[in-house]
Design a protein around this motif. Structure first.
Motif, PDB file in Angstrom:
ATOM      1  N   ASP A 139     -16.340   8.372 -10.918  1.00 44.12           N
ATOM      2  CA  ASP A 139     -15.384   7.690 -10.027  1.00 44.12           C
ATOM      3  C   ASP A 139     -14.022   7.544 -10.688  1.00 44.12           C
ATOM      4  OD1 ASP A 139     -18.074   5.539  -9.034  1.00 44.12           O
ATOM      5  OD2 ASP A 139     -17.283   7.306  -7.977  1.00 44.12           O
ATOM      6  N   SER A 140     -13.911   7.927 -11.941  1.00 47.37           N
ATOM      7  CA  SER A 140     -12.619   7.890 -12.630  1.00 47.37           C
ATOM      8  C   SER A 140     -11.660   8.831 -11.913  1.00 47.37           C
ATOM      9  CB  SER A 140     -12.777   8.327 -14.092  1.00 47.37           C
ATOM     10  OG  SER A 140     -13.630   7.440 -14.777  1.00 47.37           O
ATOM     11  N   ALA A 141     -10.502   8.288 -11.535  1.00 43.91           N
ATOM     12  CA  ALA A 141      -9.544   9.071 -10.736  1.00 43.91           C
ATOM     13  C   ALA A 141      -8.287   8.235 -10.540  1.00 43.91           C
ATOM     14  CB  ALA A 141     -10.141   9.428  -9.370  1.00 43.91           C
ATOM     15  N   LEU A 142      -7.320   8.832  -9.856  1.00 41.09           N
ATOM     16  CA  LEU A 142      -6.129   8.109  -9.406  1.00 41.09           C
ATOM     17  C   LEU A 142      -6.412   7.631  -7.986  1.00 41.09           C
ATOM     18  CD1 LEU A 142      -3.086   7.379  -9.954  1.00 41.09           C
ATOM     19  CD2 LEU A 142      -2.523   9.563  -8.833  1.00 41.09           C
ATOM     20  N   TYR A 143      -6.269   6.341  -7.764  1.00 40.08           N
ATOM     21  CA  TYR A 143      -6.508   5.791  -6.426  1.00 40.08           C
ATOM     22  C   TYR A 143      -5.150   5.446  -5.815  1.00 40.08           C
ATOM     23  CZ  TYR A 143     -11.415   5.922  -7.331  1.00 40.08           C
ATOM     24  OH  TYR A 143     -12.673   6.393  -7.595  1.00 40.08           O
ATOM     25  N   LEU A 144      -4.900   6.076  -4.681  1.00 40.28           N
ATOM     26  CA  LEU A 144      -3.610   5.947  -4.008  1.00 40.28           C
ATOM     27  C   LEU A 144      -3.769   5.175  -2.712  1.00 40.28           C
ATOM     28  CD1 LEU A 144      -2.550   9.668  -4.466  1.00 40.28           C
ATOM     29  CD2 LEU A 144      -1.333   7.737  -5.454  1.00 40.28           C
ATOM     30  N   CYS A 145      -2.829   4.295  -2.487  1.00 40.10           N
ATOM     31  CA  CYS A 145      -2.740   3.562  -1.233  1.00 40.10           C
ATOM     32  C   CYS A 145      -1.549   4.129  -0.457  1.00 40.10           C
ATOM     33  CB  CYS A 145      -2.521   2.088  -1.518  1.00 40.10           C
ATOM     34  SG  CYS A 145      -2.234   1.060  -0.065  1.00 40.10           S
ATOM     35  N   ALA A 146      -1.641   4.127   0.851  1.00 38.63           N
ATOM     36  CA  ALA A 146      -0.540   4.595   1.684  1.00 38.63           C
ATOM     37  C   ALA A 146      -0.464   3.767   2.947  1.00 38.63           C
ATOM     38  CB  ALA A 146      -0.725   6.067   2.042  1.00 38.63           C
ATOM     39  N   SER A 147       0.679   3.829   3.609  1.00 41.35           N
ATOM     40  CA  SER A 147       0.813   3.158   4.901  1.00 41.35           C
ATOM     41  C   SER A 147       1.649   4.030   5.818  1.00 41.35           C
ATOM     42  CB  SER A 147       1.457   1.772   4.744  1.00 41.35           C
ATOM     43  OG  SER A 147       2.824   1.878   4.419  1.00 41.35           O
ATOM     44  N   SER A 148       1.443   3.825   7.120  1.00 41.16           N
ATOM     45  CA  SER A 148       2.253   4.525   8.119  1.00 41.16           C
ATOM     46  C   SER A 148       2.413   3.628   9.330  1.00 41.16           C
ATOM     47  CB  SER A 148       1.627   5.865   8.518  1.00 41.16           C
ATOM     48  OG  SER A 148       0.441   5.664   9.258  1.00 41.16           O
ATOM     49  N   GLN A 149       3.426   3.931  10.131  1.00 43.54           N
ATOM     50  CA  GLN A 149       3.663   3.144  11.335  1.00 43.54           C
ATOM     51  C   GLN A 149       2.452   3.217  12.260  1.00 43.54           C
ATOM     52  OE1 GLN A 149       6.236   1.156  11.858  1.00 43.54           O
ATOM     53  NE2 GLN A 149       5.308   0.506  13.774  1.00 43.54           N
ATOM     54  N   ARG A 150       1.945   4.426  12.416  1.00 43.07           N
ATOM     55  CA  ARG A 150       0.742   4.651  13.233  1.00 43.07           C
ATOM     56  C   ARG A 150       0.245   6.049  12.915  1.00 43.07           C
ATOM     57  NH1 ARG A 150       5.082   4.163  16.605  1.00 43.07           N
ATOM     58  NH2 ARG A 150       5.913   6.123  17.386  1.00 43.07           N
ATOM     59  N   GLY A 151      -0.836   6.457  13.574  1.00 41.62           N
ATOM     60  CA  GLY A 151      -1.375   7.787  13.334  1.00 41.62           C
ATOM     61  C   GLY A 151      -0.385   8.872  13.681  1.00 41.62           C
ATOM     62  N   GLY A 152      -0.319   9.911  12.844  1.00 42.94           N
ATOM     63  CA  GLY A 152       0.589  11.021  13.086  1.00 42.94           C
ATOM     64  C   GLY A 152       1.950  10.838  12.454  1.00 42.94           C
ATOM     65  N   ASN A 153       2.261   9.622  12.082  1.00 45.26           N
ATOM     66  CA  ASN A 153       3.531   9.372  11.385  1.00 45.26           C
ATOM     67  C   ASN A 153       3.388   9.654   9.897  1.00 45.26           C
ATOM     68  OD1 ASN A 153       3.939   7.970  13.948  1.00 45.26           O
ATOM     69  ND2 ASN A 153       5.829   7.290  12.992  1.00 45.26           N
ATOM     70  N   GLU A 154       4.512   9.829   9.248  1.00 47.45           N
ATOM     71  CA  GLU A 154       4.468  10.069   7.814  1.00 47.45           C
ATOM     72  C   GLU A 154       3.858   8.869   7.103  1.00 47.45           C
ATOM     73  OE1 GLU A 154       7.082  10.123   9.775  1.00 47.45           O
ATOM     74  OE2 GLU A 154       8.749   8.954   8.972  1.00 47.45           O
ATOM     75  N   GLN A 155       3.082   9.197   6.078  1.00 47.46           N
ATOM     76  CA  GLN A 155       2.470   8.163   5.265  1.00 47.46           C
ATOM     77  C   GLN A 155       3.298   8.000   3.993  1.00 47.46           C
ATOM     78  OE1 GLN A 155      -1.747   8.827   4.686  1.00 47.46           O
ATOM     79  NE2 GLN A 155      -2.010   9.486   6.806  1.00 47.46           N
ATOM     80  N   TYR A 156       3.519   6.752   3.626  1.00 46.30           N
ATOM     81  CA  TYR A 156       4.247   6.443   2.396  1.00 46.30           C
ATOM     82  C   TYR A 156       3.234   5.959   1.369  1.00 46.30           C
ATOM     83  CZ  TYR A 156       8.470   6.978   5.093  1.00 46.30           C
ATOM     84  OH  TYR A 156       9.468   7.513   5.877  1.00 46.30           O
ATOM     85  N   PHE A 157       3.297   6.578   0.205  1.00 44.13           N
ATOM     86  CA  PHE A 157       2.298   6.328  -0.827  1.00 44.13           C
ATOM     87  C   PHE A 157       2.817   5.384  -1.902  1.00 44.13           C
ATOM     88  CE2 PHE A 157      -1.224   9.274  -0.055  1.00 44.13           C
ATOM     89  CZ  PHE A 157      -0.696  10.032   0.986  1.00 44.13           C
ATOM     90  N   GLY A 158       1.891   4.602  -2.448  1.00 44.22           N
ATOM     91  CA  GLY A 158       2.186   3.805  -3.627  1.00 44.22           C
ATOM     92  C   GLY A 158       2.055   4.643  -4.885  1.00 44.22           C
ATOM     93  N   PRO A 159       2.364   4.062  -6.038  1.00 47.23           N
ATOM     94  CA  PRO A 159       2.326   4.812  -7.294  1.00 47.23           C
ATOM     95  C   PRO A 159       0.916   5.077  -7.810  1.00 47.23           C
ATOM     96  CG  PRO A 159       2.943   2.542  -7.692  1.00 47.23           C
ATOM     97  CD  PRO A 159       2.891   2.704  -6.210  1.00 47.23           C
ATOM     98  N   GLY A 160      -0.057   4.380  -7.240  1.00 43.34           N
ATOM     99  CA  GLY A 160      -1.439   4.647  -7.625  1.00 43.34           C
ATOM    100  C   GLY A 160      -1.950   3.751  -8.739  1.00 43.34           C
ATOM    101  N   THR A 161      -3.274   3.644  -8.799  1.00 40.71           N
ATOM    102  CA  THR A 161      -3.970   2.987  -9.916  1.00 40.71           C
ATOM    103  C   THR A 161      -4.824   4.040 -10.594  1.00 40.71           C
ATOM    104  OG1 THR A 161      -4.084   0.802  -8.872  1.00 40.71           O
ATOM    105  CG2 THR A 161      -5.724   1.305 -10.573  1.00 40.71           C
ATOM    106  N   ARG A 162      -4.577   4.217 -11.885  1.00 42.53           N
ATOM    107  CA  ARG A 162      -5.381   5.188 -12.629  1.00 42.53           C
ATOM    108  C   ARG A 162      -6.598   4.462 -13.184  1.00 42.53           C
ATOM    109  NH1 ARG A 162      -4.261  10.226 -13.373  1.00 42.53           N
ATOM    110  NH2 ARG A 162      -2.084  10.005 -12.778  1.00 42.53           N
ATOM    111  N   LEU A 163      -7.746   4.802 -12.642  1.00 47.27           N
ATOM    112  CA  LEU A 163      -8.997   4.126 -12.968  1.00 47.27           C
ATOM    113  C   LEU A 163      -9.837   4.969 -13.908  1.00 47.27           C
ATOM    114  CD1 LEU A 163     -11.132   1.867 -12.397  1.00 47.27           C
ATOM    115  CD2 LEU A 163     -11.943   3.316 -10.525  1.00 47.27           C
ATOM    116  N   THR A 164     -10.322   4.320 -14.956  1.00 47.28           N
ATOM    117  CA  THR A 164     -11.253   4.961 -15.880  1.00 47.28           C
ATOM    118  C   THR A 164     -12.520   4.125 -15.938  1.00 47.28           C
ATOM    119  OG1 THR A 164      -9.425   5.792 -17.226  1.00 47.28           O
ATOM    120  CG2 THR A 164     -11.613   5.793 -18.235  1.00 47.28           C
ATOM    121  N   VAL A 165     -13.638   4.753 -15.668  1.00 45.26           N
ATOM    122  CA  VAL A 165     -14.937   4.070 -15.708  1.00 45.26           C
ATOM    123  C   VAL A 165     -15.674   4.530 -16.961  1.00 45.26           C
ATOM    124  CG1 VAL A 165     -17.106   3.634 -14.509  1.00 45.26           C
ATOM    125  CG2 VAL A 165     -15.015   4.024 -13.193  1.00 45.26           C
ATOM    126  N   THR A 166     -16.009   3.583 -17.821  1.00 45.69           N
ATOM    127  CA  THR A 166     -16.673   3.943 -19.090  1.00 45.69           C
ATOM    128  C   THR A 166     -18.158   3.578 -19.061  1.00 45.69           C
ATOM    129  OG1 THR A 166     -16.119   1.801 -20.058  1.00 45.69           O
ATOM    130  CG2 THR A 166     -14.532   3.586 -20.357  1.00 45.69           C
TER     131      THR A 166
END
Lengths: 112, 112
Positions: free
Chosen positions: A85-112
């Motif tokens: 599950d270690s990966a970059l997790y990105l959040c995004a938002s958009s006005q509604r479906g079909g609109n451009e999504q704006y992404f956050g910088p992400g959380t880099r997760l490492t599972v040990t």
């Protein structure tokens, strides 16, 4: 202001830990998203919230639990994760479906 | 089902050269949206452009231009007079509504 913020930027957790990722947007968008991105791969959709209701769950394992407390906030609760599950997790938002999504910088997760 | 193909895995150019990124898509929807995103080494996905299926007008924004051809299901992206800051992974994406389907991405390296 086209900004999505995510905390934390980096997270290291053991397989027995419980942690949460947080995402916030103040653009008045009504849809919010969680993506997972592995190195050298495109983002993969995990969850979509539309008007604060879960509208898409891409068959994500139950160790990932999303929550949308209000229209500006989106959380991802993590429990009993696996090293894969270690990966970059990105959040995004958009006005509604079909609109451009704006992404956050992400959380880099490492599972040990 | 949606599918986006970016056949070029990596492109390397010298500064000031033009570079064209190819994107071919498949969809059965009559209404859909096409996007290009840039992901620099910092990791954040940056929205570049959105086109809906009914608007085949080409677009130019500074050094960036896009050529949408519905007849060949292509949505190509050209960077004119490339600069080192253009070095990034570029993703083409397709969406009928909320779900973005990304191509595999093209890594562009611009050498000084």
């Amino acid at each position: 202001d086209t900004e999505v913020t995510q905390t934390p930027k980096h997270l290291v957790m053991g397989m027995t830990n419980k942690k949460s990722l947080k995402c916030e947007q103040h653009m008045g968008h009504r849809a919010m998203y969680w993506y997972k991105q592995k190195a050298k791969k495109p983002p993969e959709l995990m969850f979509v919230y539309s008007y604060e209701k879960l509208s898409i769950n891409e068959s994500v394992p139950s160790r990932f639990s999303p929550e949308c407390p209000n229209s500006s906030l989106l959380n991802l609760h993590l429990h009993a994760l696996q090293p894969e599950d270690s990966a970059l997790y990105l959040c995004a938002s958009s006005q509604r479906g079909g609109n451009e999504q704006y992404f956050g910088p992400g959380t880099r997760l490492t599972v040990t | 089902a949606q599918k986006v193909t970016q056949a070029q895995t990596e492109i390397s150019v010298v500064e000031k050269e033009d570079v064209t990124l190819d994107c071919v898509y498949e969809t059965r929807d009559t209404t859909y949206y096409l996007f290009w995103y840039k992901q620099p080494p910092s990791g954040e996905l940056v929205f570049l452009i959105r086109r809906n299926s009914f608007d085949e007008q080409n677009e130019i924004s500074g050094r960036y231009s896009w050529n949408f051809q519905k007849s060949t299901s292509s949505f190509n992206f050209t960077i004119t007079a490339s600069q080192v800051v253009d070095s990034a992974v570029y993703f083409c994406a397709l969406s009928p509504d909320y779900k973005l389907s990304f191509g595999a991405g093209t890594t562009v390296t611009v050498r000084a």
